[in-house]
Scaffold this motif. Structure first.
Motif, PDB file in Angstrom:
ATOM      1  N   GLY A  47      41.909  31.232  31.009  1.00  0.00           N
ATOM      2  CA  GLY A  47      40.497  30.557  30.431  1.00  0.00           C
ATOM      3  C   GLY A  47      39.294  31.275  31.185  1.00  0.00           C
ATOM      4  O   GLY A  47      39.816  32.305  31.872  1.00  0.00           O
ATOM      5  N   PRO A  48      38.037  31.090  30.658  1.00  0.00           N
ATOM      6  CA  PRO A  48      36.972  31.470  31.342  1.00  0.00           C
ATOM      7  C   PRO A  48      36.972  31.299  32.848  1.00  0.00           C
ATOM      8  O   PRO A  48      37.349  30.192  33.440  1.00  0.00           O
ATOM      9  CB  PRO A  48      35.868  30.769  30.737  1.00  0.00           C
ATOM     10  N   ALA A  49      36.398  32.392  33.436  1.00  0.00           N
ATOM     11  CA  ALA A  49      36.372  32.345  35.086  1.00  0.00           C
ATOM     12  C   ALA A  49      35.125  31.256  35.428  1.00  0.00           C
ATOM     13  O   ALA A  49      34.236  30.887  34.789  1.00  0.00           O
ATOM     14  CB  ALA A  49      35.909  33.524  35.485  1.00  0.00           C
ATOM     15  N   SER A  50      35.443  30.676  36.610  1.00  0.00           N
ATOM     16  CA  SER A  50      34.624  29.873  37.046  1.00  0.00           C
ATOM     17  C   SER A  50      33.148  30.504  37.643  1.00  0.00           C
ATOM     18  O   SER A  50      33.181  31.560  37.684  1.00  0.00           O
ATOM     19  CB  SER A  50      35.119  29.026  38.098  1.00  0.00           C
ATOM     20  N   GLY A  51      32.205  29.565  37.594  1.00  0.00           N
ATOM     21  CA  GLY A  51      31.091  30.231  38.169  1.00  0.00           C
ATOM     22  C   GLY A  51      31.066  30.831  39.839  1.00  0.00           C
ATOM     23  O   GLY A  51      30.519  31.885  39.817  1.00  0.00           O
ATOM     24  N   GLU A  52      31.892  30.464  40.506  1.00  0.00           N
ATOM     25  CA  GLU A  52      32.113  30.825  41.945  1.00  0.00           C
ATOM     26  C   GLU A  52      32.752  32.249  41.710  1.00  0.00           C
ATOM     27  O   GLU A  52      32.387  33.250  42.378  1.00  0.00           O
ATOM     28  CB  GLU A  52      33.289  30.052  42.393  1.00  0.00           C
ATOM     29  N   VAL A  53      33.735  32.315  40.748  1.00  0.00           N
ATOM     30  CA  VAL A  53      34.345  33.809  40.424  1.00  0.00           C
ATOM     31  C   VAL A  53      33.401  34.871  40.012  1.00  0.00           C
ATOM     32  O   VAL A  53      33.289  35.802  40.412  1.00  0.00           O
ATOM     33  CB  VAL A  53      35.670  33.678  39.583  1.00  0.00           C
ATOM     34  N   THR A  54      32.648  34.226  38.823  1.00  0.00           N
ATOM     35  CA  THR A  54      31.536  35.258  38.195  1.00  0.00           C
ATOM     36  C   THR A  54      30.859  35.623  39.196  1.00  0.00           C
ATOM     37  O   THR A  54      29.863  36.616  39.289  1.00  0.00           O
ATOM     38  CB  THR A  54      31.116  34.532  36.945  1.00  0.00           C
ATOM     39  N   SER A  55      29.952  34.740  40.169  1.00  0.00           N
ATOM     40  CA  SER A  55      29.087  35.316  41.065  1.00  0.00           C
ATOM     41  C   SER A  55      29.510  36.026  42.236  1.00  0.00           C
ATOM     42  O   SER A  55      28.661  37.008  42.435  1.00  0.00           O
ATOM     43  CB  SER A  55      28.827  33.741  41.845  1.00  0.00           C
ATOM     44  N   TRP A  56      30.869  36.065  42.573  1.00  0.00           N
ATOM     45  CA  TRP A  56      31.482  37.020  43.406  1.00  0.00           C
ATOM     46  C   TRP A  56      31.422  38.496  42.882  1.00  0.00           C
ATOM     47  O   TRP A  56      31.010  39.417  43.177  1.00  0.00           O
ATOM     48  CB  TRP A  56      32.681  36.631  43.874  1.00  0.00           C
ATOM     49  N   ILE A  57      32.087  38.413  41.574  1.00  0.00           N
ATOM     50  CA  ILE A  57      32.039  39.657  40.737  1.00  0.00           C
ATOM     51  C   ILE A  57      30.428  40.083  40.581  1.00  0.00           C
ATOM     52  O   ILE A  57      30.404  41.515  40.774  1.00  0.00           O
ATOM     53  CB  ILE A  57      32.552  39.478  39.162  1.00  0.00           C
ATOM     54  N   GLU A  58      29.571  39.089  40.412  1.00  0.00           N
ATOM     55  CA  GLU A  58      28.260  39.777  40.079  1.00  0.00           C
ATOM     56  C   GLU A  58      27.642  40.566  41.614  1.00  0.00           C
ATOM     57  O   GLU A  58      27.151  41.497  41.469  1.00  0.00           O
ATOM     58  CB  GLU A  58      27.306  38.856  39.783  1.00  0.00           C
TER      59      GLU A  58
END
Length: 397
Positions: free
Chosen positions: A10-21
């Motif tokens: 499923g889509p990644a959580s905000g915590e994960v996408t923030s880390w990637i950013e």
């Protein structure tokens, strides 16, 4: 840009996408390496070497997906009914999928548009003159709508095939919210093996008709913020038998009550509409009309207005105390939400609801605008009043 899906699909959580950013920005700030245009911290390997070392392999997963469709949709019923069905891939990933469905399941779904063009020049322009592959837009879907009376049901997907658009004779293009309501209503009638405790997940700006369908069926309703990432956990662990959002995205469990997908699947929603017609003789348009006759006709609209960063931040932080109102469009306000009842997460704005209508306001995450959603279960005049008062309330809060 970078898109990442975690192992559960499923889509990644905000915590994960923030880390990637954060990490992506660190890599950019580290600058170029020895070769011009090459980032210092990004290692590269020629594809020929990758193949030589056996680090990747090619698999055609389309056939696996299509062969497994009968785990979630009654493909044999669709094939036996000899329905006249049409599909428009809108120049995207679903092109070729419908041929495989026909080959493997013996259906006769006609692909009415096989054009591939990176500029999507074959598309009808949207309401504002822009090209969007939006299968929920009447303007963008005009080509398929014109064919509606030639088929028992026709459908489309957006280019990555995770959204659905359903066209039926007499109704034309169905509102995505009505598709969700019809799908839930039909599924809860026919999926006897689903766990009784599994609820219905929806985003806070989806139609309140879904609430009423779930309540009548004795299913718990779970409202979450906008974004399918909030629905994915429930579909993964079986807390939700269905998860849907107002922007024409949904998924649901297999017949046996286990997970099908943890992200939106536009193909199975389209096929579910065909299954409903094949097994009951009733298309989703007629089922939706019956739902509206029970609970009230849905009048739903989303508008937007330009907003600078300060305005967007103010709207995102609105609270009940900021509004200073007790009535909306002539009715007593029953609830004001800033967090989603289903998971307690902030909705990034506010939702105000009465017995027969509601509005929600939230800033866009990608554009310099504020979006206002509203729905009336009375009539168009009531919807206009909801939108007018919503803009005034948000403007002065």
């Amino acid at each position: 840009g970078i898109k990442y899906n975690p192992p559960e699909g499923g889509p990644a959580s905000g915590e994960v996408t923030s880390w990637i950013e954060r990490r992506a920005n660190e890599i950019l700030e580290a600058g170029e390496g020895d070769e011009p245009g090459e980032l210092r911290e990004v290692m590269r390997m020629p594809i020929a070497e990758v193949r030589r070392q056996g680090l990747v392999r090619e698999e055609d997963m389309r056939r696996d997906y299509v062969r497994d469709l009968d785990a979630v949709v009654d493909m044999q019923a669709i094939a036996k009914a000899n329905l006249k069905l049409a599909a428009d891939p809108l120049g995207g990933a679903a092109l070729g999928m419908w041929d495989l469905v026909n080959e493997i399941w013996g259906t006769s779904i006609e692909t009415v548009n096989r054009e591939i063009d990176p500029a999507f020049s074959f598309m009808r322009v949207d309401h504002d003159g822009k090209i969007r592959m939006d299968c929920s837009s009447g303007a963008a879907m005009a080509g398929l709508i014109e064919l509606a009376d030639r088929y028992d049901t026709a459908f489309a997907n957006d280019p990555d095939a995770d959204r659905h658009g359903i066209v039926v004779p007499g109704t034309g293009l169905m509102d995505p919210n009505l598709v969700l309501a019809a799908a839930i209503d039909y599924l809860l009638e026919t999926r006897g093996e689903w766990p009784e405790e599994a609820g219905i997940g929806k985003t806070v700006v989806s139609s309140s008709l879904i609430d009423r369908v779930a309540e009548q069926a004795g299913r718990e309703l779970c409202e979450v913020p906008v974004g399918f990432k909030h629905l994915a956990p429930g579909l993964l662990d079986g807390d939700f038998c269905f998860g849907g959002e107002e922007s024409a995205g949904a998924s649901f469990l297999r017949f046996d009550g286990t997970t099908w997908t943890t992200d939106k699947d536009g193909i199975v929603v389209n096929l579910l509409a065909a299954e409903c017609l094949a097994r009951t003789g009733e298309d989703f348009g007629r089922r939706a009309a019956a739902i509206e006759s029970r609970f009230g006709a849905s009048r739903y609209r989303r508008i937007s207005f330009p907003a600078d960063a300060a305005t967007r931040a103010r709207v995102a932080a609105l609270s009940a105390d900021d509004l200073g109102v007790s009535e909306l469009a002539g009715e007593r306000i029953e609830r004001i939400l800033t967090t989603a009842p289903g998971n307690g997460a902030a909705i990034g704005g506010i939702k105000v609801a009465t017995a027969s209508g509601w509005f929600a306001a939230r800033p866009s995450g990608t554009e310099d605008i504020v979006k206002i959603y509203a729905e009336s279960l009375i009539d168009e005049e009531h919807l206009e009043r909801l939108l007018e008062e919503a803009q005034a309330i948000v403007g002065r809060a």
